[in-house]
Each structure stands twice: as C-alpha cells, then as structure tokens.
Scaffold this motif. Structure first.
Motif, PDB file in Angstrom:
ATOM      1  N   ALA A 269      90.996   2.761  56.052  1.00 25.40           N
ATOM      2  CA  ALA A 269      90.338   1.504  56.407  1.00 25.40           C
ATOM      3  C   ALA A 269      88.941   1.755  56.972  1.00 25.40           C
ATOM      4  O   ALA A 269      88.719   2.705  57.729  1.00 25.40           O
ATOM      5  CB  ALA A 269      91.171   0.733  57.419  1.00 25.40           C
TER       6      ALA A 269
ATOM      7  N   ASP B 128      91.399 -11.339  55.038  1.00 30.80           N
ATOM      8  CA  ASP B 128      91.530 -11.478  56.487  1.00 30.80           C
ATOM      9  C   ASP B 128      92.173 -12.836  56.751  1.00 30.80           C
ATOM     10  O   ASP B 128      91.614 -13.881  56.356  1.00 30.80           O
ATOM     11  CB  ASP B 128      90.166 -11.425  57.170  1.00 30.80           C
ATOM     12  CG  ASP B 128      89.509 -10.046  57.069  1.00 30.80           C
ATOM     13  OD1 ASP B 128      90.036  -9.188  56.341  1.00 30.80           O
ATOM     14  OD2 ASP B 128      88.468  -9.844  57.711  1.00 30.80           O
TER      15      ASP B 128
ATOM     16  N   ARG C 142      94.460  -7.926  58.593  1.00 33.51           N
ATOM     17  CA  ARG C 142      93.528  -7.464  57.558  1.00 33.51           C
ATOM     18  C   ARG C 142      94.346  -6.797  56.454  1.00 33.51           C
ATOM     19  O   ARG C 142      94.760  -5.642  56.572  1.00 33.51           O
ATOM     20  CB  ARG C 142      92.526  -6.464  58.152  1.00 33.51           C
ATOM     21  CG  ARG C 142      91.645  -7.032  59.274  1.00 33.51           C
ATOM     22  CD  ARG C 142      90.690  -5.958  59.785  1.00 33.51           C
ATOM     23  NE  ARG C 142      89.924  -6.363  60.955  1.00 33.51           N
ATOM     24  CZ  ARG C 142      88.707  -6.899  60.926  1.00 33.51           C
ATOM     25  NH1 ARG C 142      88.109  -7.091  59.755  1.00 33.51           N
ATOM     26  NH2 ARG C 142      88.081  -7.228  62.037  1.00 33.51           N
TER      27      ARG C 142
ATOM     28  N   THR D  90      86.030  -6.431  56.276  1.00 39.84           N
ATOM     29  CA  THR D  90      87.090  -5.452  56.039  1.00 39.84           C
ATOM     30  C   THR D  90      86.801  -4.725  54.732  1.00 39.84           C
ATOM     31  O   THR D  90      86.735  -5.342  53.662  1.00 39.84           O
ATOM     32  CB  THR D  90      88.463  -6.147  55.960  1.00 39.84           C
ATOM     33  OG1 THR D  90      88.693  -6.860  57.185  1.00 39.84           O
ATOM     34  CG2 THR D  90      89.570  -5.134  55.747  1.00 39.84           C
TER      35      THR D  90
ATOM     36  N   VAL E  83      95.983  -4.122  60.888  1.00 43.53           N
ATOM     37  CA  VAL E  83      95.497  -3.664  59.585  1.00 43.53           C
ATOM     38  C   VAL E  83      96.712  -3.288  58.739  1.00 43.53           C
ATOM     39  O   VAL E  83      97.578  -2.518  59.183  1.00 43.53           O
ATOM     40  CB  VAL E  83      94.551  -2.461  59.727  1.00 43.53           C
ATOM     41  CG1 VAL E  83      94.162  -1.909  58.361  1.00 43.53           C
ATOM     42  CG2 VAL E  83      93.294  -2.869  60.501  1.00 43.53           C
TER      43      VAL E  83
ATOM     44  N   ARG F   3      90.806  -7.443  49.595  1.00 41.73           N
ATOM     45  CA  ARG F   3      91.051  -7.560  51.027  1.00 41.73           C
ATOM     46  C   ARG F   3      91.094  -9.037  51.399  1.00 41.73           C
ATOM     47  O   ARG F   3      90.314  -9.842  50.891  1.00 41.73           O
ATOM     48  CB  ARG F   3      89.948  -6.873  51.859  1.00 41.73           C
ATOM     49  CG  ARG F   3      90.022  -5.372  51.832  1.00 41.73           C
ATOM     50  CD  ARG F   3      89.147  -4.770  50.778  1.00 41.73           C
ATOM     51  NE  ARG F   3      87.754  -5.094  51.004  1.00 41.73           N
ATOM     52  CZ  ARG F   3      86.895  -5.380  50.023  1.00 41.73           C
ATOM     53  NH1 ARG F   3      87.298  -5.387  48.755  1.00 41.73           N
ATOM     54  NH2 ARG F   3      85.622  -5.655  50.300  1.00 41.73           N
TER      55      ARG F   3
ATOM     56  N   ILE G 120      86.237  -0.682  58.897  1.00 39.49           N
ATOM     57  CA  ILE G 120      85.984  -1.994  59.486  1.00 39.49           C
ATOM     58  C   ILE G 120      84.550  -2.033  60.012  1.00 39.49           C
ATOM     59  O   ILE G 120      84.131  -1.139  60.757  1.00 39.49           O
ATOM     60  CB  ILE G 120      86.960  -2.285  60.653  1.00 39.49           C
ATOM     61  CG1 ILE G 120      88.416  -2.007  60.224  1.00 39.49           C
ATOM     62  CG2 ILE G 120      86.785  -3.707  61.151  1.00 39.49           C
ATOM     63  CD1 ILE G 120      88.892  -2.830  59.063  1.00 39.49           C
TER      64      ILE G 120
ATOM     65  N   ARG H 252      85.540   2.649  62.297  1.00 38.92           N
ATOM     66  CA  ARG H 252      85.048   1.357  62.791  1.00 38.92           C
ATOM     67  C   ARG H 252      83.589   1.510  63.199  1.00 38.92           C
ATOM     68  O   ARG H 252      83.261   2.340  64.050  1.00 38.92           O
ATOM     69  CB  ARG H 252      85.890   0.878  63.955  1.00 38.92           C
ATOM     70  CG  ARG H 252      85.638  -0.580  64.307  1.00 38.92           C
ATOM     71  CD  ARG H 252      86.748  -1.186  65.124  1.00 38.92           C
ATOM     72  NE  ARG H 252      86.793  -2.639  64.923  1.00 38.92           N
ATOM     73  CZ  ARG H 252      87.888  -3.327  64.719  1.00 38.92           C
ATOM     74  NH1 ARG H 252      89.058  -2.712  64.681  1.00 38.92           N
ATOM     75  NH2 ARG H 252      87.845  -4.636  64.556  1.00 38.92           N
TER      76      ARG H 252
ATOM     77  N   ILE I 183      94.693  -4.941  53.105  1.00 34.07           N
ATOM     78  CA  ILE I 183      93.831  -4.073  52.286  1.00 34.07           C
ATOM     79  C   ILE I 183      94.626  -3.598  51.070  1.00 34.07           C
ATOM     80  O   ILE I 183      95.690  -2.978  51.216  1.00 34.07           O
ATOM     81  CB  ILE I 183      93.324  -2.867  53.097  1.00 34.07           C
ATOM     82  CG1 ILE I 183      92.469  -3.348  54.278  1.00 34.07           C
ATOM     83  CG2 ILE I 183      92.510  -1.927  52.206  1.00 34.07           C
ATOM     84  CD1 ILE I 183      91.943  -2.221  55.155  1.00 34.07           C
TER      85      ILE I 183
END
Length: 393
Positions: free
Chosen positions: A235, A352, A303, A215, A252, A350, A237, A155, A305
C-alpha cells in the motif's frame, strides 16, 4: 529256482506309475500366428496414436534442462505451443531460493519509516523469496518486499520528494511500478519499456515528487502475472492537506489469491489448472485476519486495494451501507457520493469507503463470491479466506 527277495532282506521293486492319457489340445486356447500378428499390430497402433495425441497437446520437444527442472501445477492444461518460458512462469516457487523464514505470526503491511537526506524521504525496499504463513497450517513460498506480505505500508504527503532504493534479491529480474501516480515516465517501472529490469543482486533508484492525494499501491511490473500474484505489492497512501471525509479509524484491505497444493506455491491465474484455493486480506486468511475494534457511532475509513492479479472480488460489509468517497485515488464530489453495501474490487482498483458502526456486534467484511471465503474448500470458525470481523462494542 525262484528267489525270495524278502527272505534275503531285499525289497520288492515298485511298479512304474501309469502315464496319464494324452489329452487333445482345445483349439479355443490355442494362439495362432495370425492372432499374435493382430495383437502386436494393435499394440503398436495404440502406442503411435498415444504419442501423436500427446505431441498434438503438449510440447514434447522440451527437456528438463530447458525448463529448469520446474514443478508444474497438478491438473494444469498443457498445450503443444507452451514454451519453456511460459512453463517457468507458471511453475512452483523454487524453495531453494528462499532467503528468509518469517515467523508464523508475522504480519504484513507494517509501516515503513524513511530516513531524510537533504529534505528527501528515502525508503529502502528489498525483493526476495520468503516463507510466509497465511494460516497456521498453510505456509506458502512468497515473493515479498522487506520480508512481509503485503510489503510495508508507505505513507507520504502531497508535495513530498521521495526516493525509493530497490534491491533485488530474487533469482529473477524485477521492477517496481507506482500504481496510479503521475510521475516522470522514466520512474514508472514497466520492465523493458521505461527501464531495464533490475538484475538479481542489482538495485535501482526511483525518485519523484508526490502530487496526488489518495489510496495507491506499488507492485512488480516485470513478469507481473507471476511476481505480483506471489506477493510483490504494498500500500502507498498519500495524505493531503485535509481528509476526504471525517472518520475515526482506518482499515487498509489488500486482496490476494493463492494456489498452494502438495506443499508447493504456484502463481494463481484465471486459467484451467491454475485456479486459487486460498485467499488473503493483508497476507492472512480468516480466521487469522485482523479484528477491527470500534464503538457504536464511530466511522471507519476502509481503503480497498485491488492488489490481486487475476480475479474480481465483490466486497461486502454487514451492518449497513457505506459511502464511497474516492475511487482510484480520485475524490468523489459530495453531491455525487452514493451509498452501497457491496463494491466490486477488480485488479488495480481502489475504493475509499466510510462505514458507520450503527449497533454492537460482530460484523463481517468479506468477499461475496462464497468460494473466496473458504480455505482450500473448507470453513474455519464459520468462514475463511477473504473475511474479517469488525467488533463493535
């Protein structure tokens, strides 16, 4: 004079047994030379036909040394032009390469904290072969970053200067691609195109500045149909100055398919004999997937993915529709946002979405291809595979 044998303690000689009359031979059971020649000829012909048919459908010119003594998937369709490299690509993970045995209850997608060097956020990633439980009774061999499937969650924020030091402890070469990010071409990651692959025991440093909010994810881009399918993804972010939508909790969801048979793990692929029989969310199959706990009125940012390698998953949430606020890291303008209750998540995509907890209960989030909600063709506690529960109180 006649001699009495019994009187002198002798024995009377026994008469010889009578010979059985000689039977004539039944011609039905007599094997002739012509019959022997015919049967032998047909046998040789069958062997020749079998060899020719095998040679036309499989590559009989390869030996075990050339393919590395690999274990191939049971039921896989072979072809005459299938090379040794292709066989190694589809083969089972070599358990002799395992470097780490993860605890059965270990979880992937754990936050990875950086260290700061002269204002640069430095993250370290190591790719290696591990053993990983997708269920208590299903322990696969995986390719993993930092000993977990998926790899650790990274992140960062828009404007961050980041550096990723990647060490390769796999028995094969690898690279890392930063999926969806705009960055210098030399940092993009495709092996043999923008960089030389990282050799076993080697390392490579990626460095760039994050410019986009949204994402994203990272994954192998060397022999990706094998390496990503075996777990090399995670992931990524990127937070912006303000969120794209208001929400109370975040989830996620990283998707993956597995082919695990007879104790061997193969990279699942969309081809005959390579189809998956297990499916995971964040490295676990239901009922081992996490339970999301919410209260009525709260909003959940999900999110999705598409970290899977070869299949599309229509992801559905019970309990009411959700609003799509971003796709592939790009914000959807408020005037263009739509509500749905199912969205097709393809490899690399992806989404969101924001879902509101409207009523108490145990609401499902799951793939709507029903086969993908099974664990090796079976249900456990009402479902399996790509399923998790949102518990609303």
């Amino acid at each position: 004079m006649t001699m009495d044998h019994e009187a002198h303690g002798g024995t009377r000689p026994k008469a010889a047994p009578a010979r059985a009359p000689r039977r004539s031979r039944d011609p039905v059971f007599v094997v002739t030379r012509a019959q022997l020649v015919a049967v032998s000829g047909l046998t040789v012909l069958a062997l020749v036909v079998g060899l020719v048919a095998s040679a036309r459908s499989a590559n009989l010119t390869l030996n075990a040394h050339e393919v590395g003594g690999v274990v191939m998937p049971p039921g896989m369709v072979s072809r005459r032009d299938l090379s040794a490299e292709a066989m190694r690509d589809m083969a089972a993970v070599d358990l002799r390469a395992v470097r780490y045995e993860a605890p059965a209850d270990a979880r992937g997608d754990q936050p990875l904290e950086p260290r700061i060097e002269n204002g640069v956020k430095v993250f370290e990633l190591e790719a290696a072969v591990i053993r990983w439980n997708i269920l208590p009774w299903a322990r696969v061999a995986a390719y993993a970053y930092n000993g977990q499937v998926p790899g650790p969650r990274i992140r960062i924020s828009v404007g961050d200067r980041v550096r990723f030091v990647v060490r390769n402890s796999l028995p094969v070469t690898t690279t890392v691609h930063w999926h969806g990010l705009v960055l210098p071409n030399a940092m993009d990651g495709p092996a043999g195109i923008t960089q030389e692959p990282i050799p076993p025991g080697g390392s490579y440093t990626y460095e760039f500045t994050a410019r986009q909010q949204g994402t994203f994810f990272y994954h192998s881009h060397d022999d990706a149909d094998r390496q990503e399918a075996l777990g090399l993804y995670g992931a990524l972010i990127v937070d912006g100055p303000r969120p794209l939508a208001a929400y109370d909790r975040e989830l996620v969801v990283q998707l993956q398919e597995w082919m695990f048979k007879d104790g061997y793990t193969f990279p699942a692929m969309p081809m005959d004999g390579m189809q998956p029989n297990f499916f995971t969310i964040n490295g676990k199959a239901y009922p081992e997937t996490e339970v999301v706990r919410m209260r009525v009125g709260e909003r959940l940012l999900v999110r999705f993915i598409g970290s899977q390698s070869g299949f599309i998953h229509p992801m559905h949430i019970h309990g009411g529709p959700f609003t799509i606020v971003a796709t592939d890291g790009q914000a959807v303008p408020e005037a263009g946002r739509i509500e749905k209750d199912t969205v097709n998540v393809g490899p690399g995509e992806r989404y969101d979405v924001v879902w509101e907890a409207r009523a108490p209960g145990r609401w499902l989030l799951h793939c709507h291809i029903n086969h993908h909600t099974r664990n090796d063709q079976r249900e456990e506690q009402g479902a399996g595979g790509l399923t998790l529960i949102i518990q609303v109180d």
